[in-house]
Design a protein around this motif. Structure first.
Motif, mmCIF file in Angstrom:
data_model
loop_
_atom_site.group_PDB
_atom_site.id
_atom_site.type_symbol
_atom_site.label_atom_id
_atom_site.label_comp_id
_atom_site.label_asym_id
_atom_site.label_seq_id
_atom_site.Cartn_x
_atom_site.Cartn_y
_atom_site.Cartn_z
ATOM 1 N N GLN A 91 24.516 41.950 48.248
ATOM 2 C CA GLN A 91 24.902 40.551 48.433
ATOM 3 C C GLN A 91 24.387 40.014 49.764
ATOM 4 O OE1 GLN A 91 29.117 39.785 48.251
ATOM 5 N NE2 GLN A 91 28.903 37.658 48.915
ATOM 6 N N ARG A 92 24.548 40.779 50.829
ATOM 7 C CA ARG A 92 24.100 40.343 52.149
ATOM 8 C C ARG A 92 22.579 40.164 52.166
ATOM 9 N NH1 ARG A 92 25.920 41.360 57.452
ATOM 10 N NH2 ARG A 92 28.007 41.128 56.579
ATOM 11 N N ILE A 93 21.866 41.091 51.525
ATOM 12 C CA ILE A 93 20.401 40.998 51.482
ATOM 13 C C ILE A 93 19.964 39.755 50.716
ATOM 14 C CG2 ILE A 93 18.312 42.058 50.524
ATOM 15 C CD1 ILE A 93 19.621 44.791 51.204
ATOM 16 N N ASP A 94 20.560 39.523 49.571
ATOM 17 C CA ASP A 94 20.190 38.357 48.765
ATOM 18 C C ASP A 94 20.518 37.061 49.494
ATOM 19 O OD1 ASP A 94 19.147 39.869 46.727
ATOM 20 O OD2 ASP A 94 20.965 39.841 45.494
ATOM 21 N N GLU A 95 21.657 37.028 50.179
ATOM 22 C CA GLU A 95 22.019 35.841 50.957
ATOM 23 C C GLU A 95 21.012 35.595 52.085
ATOM 24 O OE1 GLU A 95 26.920 36.068 50.447
ATOM 25 O OE2 GLU A 95 25.935 36.731 52.302
ATOM 26 N N THR A 96 20.589 36.673 52.719
ATOM 27 C CA THR A 96 19.650 36.556 53.834
ATOM 28 C C THR A 96 18.279 36.110 53.344
ATOM 29 O OG1 THR A 96 20.847 38.303 55.019
ATOM 30 C CG2 THR A 96 18.629 37.782 55.787
ATOM 31 N N LEU A 97 17.828 36.670 52.223
ATOM 32 C CA LEU A 97 16.548 36.251 51.641
ATOM 33 C C LEU A 97 16.587 34.770 51.266
ATOM 34 C CD1 LEU A 97 15.773 39.343 49.388
ATOM 35 C CD2 LEU A 97 14.356 38.541 51.294
ATOM 36 N N ALA A 98 17.688 34.339 50.680
ATOM 37 C CA ALA A 98 17.826 32.932 50.290
ATOM 38 C C ALA A 98 17.813 32.037 51.521
ATOM 39 C CB ALA A 98 19.117 32.727 49.490
ATOM 40 N N PHE A 99 18.518 32.459 52.567
ATOM 41 C CA PHE A 99 18.582 31.665 53.786
ATOM 42 C C PHE A 99 17.198 31.481 54.401
ATOM 43 C CE2 PHE A 99 19.143 31.103 58.355
ATOM 44 C CZ PHE A 99 20.072 30.071 58.392
ATOM 45 N N MET A 100 16.368 32.513 54.323
ATOM 46 C CA MET A 100 15.033 32.450 54.905
ATOM 47 C C MET A 100 13.987 31.940 53.922
ATOM 48 S SD MET A 100 15.678 33.269 57.970
ATOM 49 C CE MET A 100 14.008 33.163 58.560
ATOM 50 N N GLY A 101 14.415 31.525 52.718
ATOM 51 C CA GLY A 101 13.483 30.978 51.740
ATOM 52 C C GLY A 101 12.549 32.014 51.142
ATOM 53 N N LEU A 102 13.056 33.227 50.955
ATOM 54 C CA LEU A 102 12.213 34.331 50.476
ATOM 55 C C LEU A 102 12.714 34.936 49.169
ATOM 56 C CD1 LEU A 102 11.624 36.138 53.892
ATOM 57 C CD2 LEU A 102 9.917 34.863 52.580
ATOM 58 N N THR A 103 13.593 34.251 48.464
ATOM 59 C CA THR A 103 14.169 34.814 47.231
ATOM 60 C C THR A 103 13.088 35.156 46.210
ATOM 61 O OG1 THR A 103 16.240 33.613 47.542
ATOM 62 C CG2 THR A 103 15.751 34.372 45.316
ATOM 63 N N GLU A 104 12.118 34.281 46.026
ATOM 64 C CA GLU A 104 11.078 34.520 45.028
ATOM 65 C C GLU A 104 10.162 35.681 45.405
ATOM 66 O OE1 GLU A 104 8.958 30.964 44.162
ATOM 67 O OE2 GLU A 104 10.731 29.878 43.436
ATOM 68 N N ALA A 105 10.132 36.022 46.690
ATOM 69 C CA ALA A 105 9.289 37.129 47.150
ATOM 70 C C ALA A 105 10.082 38.421 47.296
ATOM 71 C CB ALA A 105 8.642 36.767 48.481
ATOM 72 N N ARG A 106 11.322 38.428 46.836
ATOM 73 C CA ARG A 106 12.245 39.551 47.009
ATOM 74 C C ARG A 106 11.632 40.885 46.613
ATOM 75 N NH1 ARG A 106 16.016 42.471 43.861
ATOM 76 N NH2 ARG A 106 18.141 42.638 44.729
ATOM 77 N N ASP A 107 10.972 40.942 45.462
ATOM 78 C CA ASP A 107 10.480 42.210 44.921
ATOM 79 C C ASP A 107 8.964 42.352 45.028
ATOM 80 O OD1 ASP A 107 13.085 43.095 44.116
ATOM 81 O OD2 ASP A 107 12.975 41.670 42.456
ATOM 82 N N LYS A 108 8.363 41.554 45.897
ATOM 83 C CA LYS A 108 6.925 41.659 46.130
ATOM 84 C C LYS A 108 6.659 42.496 47.370
ATOM 85 C CE LYS A 108 5.865 37.167 44.046
ATOM 86 N NZ LYS A 108 5.316 35.807 44.283
ATOM 87 N N LEU A 109 5.548 43.243 47.350
ATOM 88 C CA LEU A 109 5.186 44.036 48.522
ATOM 89 C C LEU A 109 4.905 43.118 49.700
ATOM 90 C CD1 LEU A 109 2.791 46.726 46.973
ATOM 91 C CD2 LEU A 109 5.182 47.021 47.661
ATOM 92 N N VAL A 110 5.368 43.515 50.870
ATOM 93 C CA VAL A 110 5.199 42.686 52.059
ATOM 94 C C VAL A 110 3.728 42.525 52.423
ATOM 95 C CG1 VAL A 110 5.707 42.564 54.538
ATOM 96 C CG2 VAL A 110 7.502 43.195 52.925
ATOM 97 N N CYS A 111 2.898 43.478 52.038
ATOM 98 C CA CYS A 111 1.466 43.364 52.322
ATOM 99 C C CYS A 111 0.829 42.182 51.600
ATOM 100 C CB CYS A 111 0.737 44.657 51.987
ATOM 101 S SG CYS A 111 0.780 45.117 50.245
ATOM 102 N N THR A 112 1.528 41.613 50.617
ATOM 103 C CA THR A 112 1.016 40.435 49.906
ATOM 104 C C THR A 112 1.565 39.131 50.489
ATOM 105 O OG1 THR A 112 2.802 40.374 48.244
ATOM 106 C CG2 THR A 112 0.914 41.807 47.789
ATOM 107 N N TYR A 113 2.445 39.213 51.462
ATOM 108 C CA TYR A 113 3.057 38.025 52.069
ATOM 109 C C TYR A 113 2.050 37.298 52.970
ATOM 110 C CZ TYR A 113 7.911 39.450 50.919
ATOM 111 O OH TYR A 113 9.090 39.779 50.291
ATOM 112 N N SER A 114 2.251 35.997 53.116
ATOM 113 C CA SER A 114 1.495 35.236 54.107
ATOM 114 C C SER A 114 2.067 35.526 55.491
ATOM 115 C CB SER A 114 1.597 33.740 53.810
ATOM 116 O OG SER A 114 2.939 33.293 54.024
ATOM 117 N N GLY A 115 1.351 35.080 56.540
ATOM 118 C CA GLY A 115 1.836 35.304 57.896
ATOM 119 C C GLY A 115 3.194 34.682 58.143
ATOM 120 N N GLY A 116 3.398 33.449 57.636
ATOM 121 C CA GLY A 116 4.686 32.789 57.815
ATOM 122 C C GLY A 116 5.805 33.507 57.103
ATOM 123 N N MET A 117 5.530 34.034 55.913
ATOM 124 C CA MET A 117 6.541 34.781 55.165
ATOM 125 C C MET A 117 6.912 36.065 55.898
ATOM 126 S SD MET A 117 4.987 34.228 51.346
ATOM 127 C CE MET A 117 6.146 35.323 50.501
#
Length: 269
Positions: A119-145
């Motif tokens: 729950q805490r992780i999902d809340e934190t991801l939502a707060f930072m606008g990263l819910t859709e990237a939750r299960d994606k490898l970080v190596c695929t993230y943009s610099g801002g993400m």
């Protein structure tokens, strides 16, 4: 007039750090109020990162003292670490893991109760606008993400004080604005006190309630952006910086710090 202890997030008393004959921070007296964003500015080698390393208990001071969230960096380093978050210039997220997996690892490190972790992780991801990237490898993230994920990692345990060392270095303007937005929301939502370093004068003016400009290990000026502009007789924060820090810094260049910043900018870009 001295502030009540409950209104102070960070207080230093003649905090000093020397490396051999080189005094990186000299008898620093600094007060950061609870619930404000405080900017620590200065040229390379002015002592900003050394100050943060002492306040986060990563580096012992040579002399002097400081308290962070009411706990002494000298006598209660564990108490300090439990109450702070820290985002360095270097990328701390693991690119081989997903965003969720990175946060789960940090949840275990910070001893977030098992029943509350997801729950805490999902809340934190939502707060930072990263819910859709939750299960994606970080190596695929943009610099801002990546930067937003690192802030998420640092705030997972709801720290009282958050330290950010050049949080938007290497980011494009759109990503930078997103990080600014999330930092403001952190303060508004959780009351988190934020101390950040930056070379971006627009960032300092946009985010910081108060600013201290360091030069050669001491504070050359302190106040709000408007107060510093008035003292320098200018409307430009770049000119404010030059006025108090000097057009050409006398600080010795630190090759390691410059190289680290360039590598971070390259990886985030």
């Amino acid at each position: 007039m001295q502030l009540p202890t409950t209104d102070i997030a960070i207080q230093t008393d003649r905090l000093t750090r020397s490396f051999g004959s080189n005094v990186a921070v000299r008898e620093l007296n600094l007060t950061v109020r609870s619930g404000e964003i405080f900017g620590l500015l200065g040229p390379n080698g002015a002592g900003k990162t050394t100050t943060i390393k002492m306040l986060t208990t990563m580096l012992p001071p040579s002399s002097g003292a400081a308290t962070v969230a009411g706990h002494s960096i000298l006598c209660d380093s564990i108490g300090v670490r439990k109450r702070i978050g820290y985002v360095s210039q270097m990328i701390s997220a693991d690119g081989a893991l997903t965003g969720f997996e990175n946060l789960l690892l940090f949840a275990r490190i910070y001893n977030v109760p098992r029943r509350k972790r997801t729950q805490r992780i999902d809340e934190t991801l939502a707060f930072m606008g990263l819910t859709e990237a939750r299960d994606k490898l970080v190596c695929t993230y943009s610099g801002g993400m990546i930067r937003r994920l690192e802030i998420a990692l640092s705030m997972l345990h709801r720290p009282e004080v958050l330290f950010l060392d050049e949080p938007t270095i290497g980011l494009d303007p759109a990503a930078r604005l997103q990080v600014w937005k999330r930092l403001k929301e952190l303060l508004e939502t959780f009351g988190t006190t934020i101390l950040l370093t930056t070379h971006d004068m627009e960032e300092a003016e946009e985010l910081c309630d108060r600013i201290a400009i360091m030069k050669e290990g001491v504070i050359a000026a302190e106040g709000s952006a408007e107060e510093l502009k008035q003292r320098a007789g200018t409307e430009s924060m770049n000119q404010v910086f030059i006025h108090f820090a000097g057009e050409f810094s006398d600080s010795k260049p630190n090759f390691r710090d410059i190289n680290r910043a360039r590598r971070t900018a390259k990886r985030l870009g």
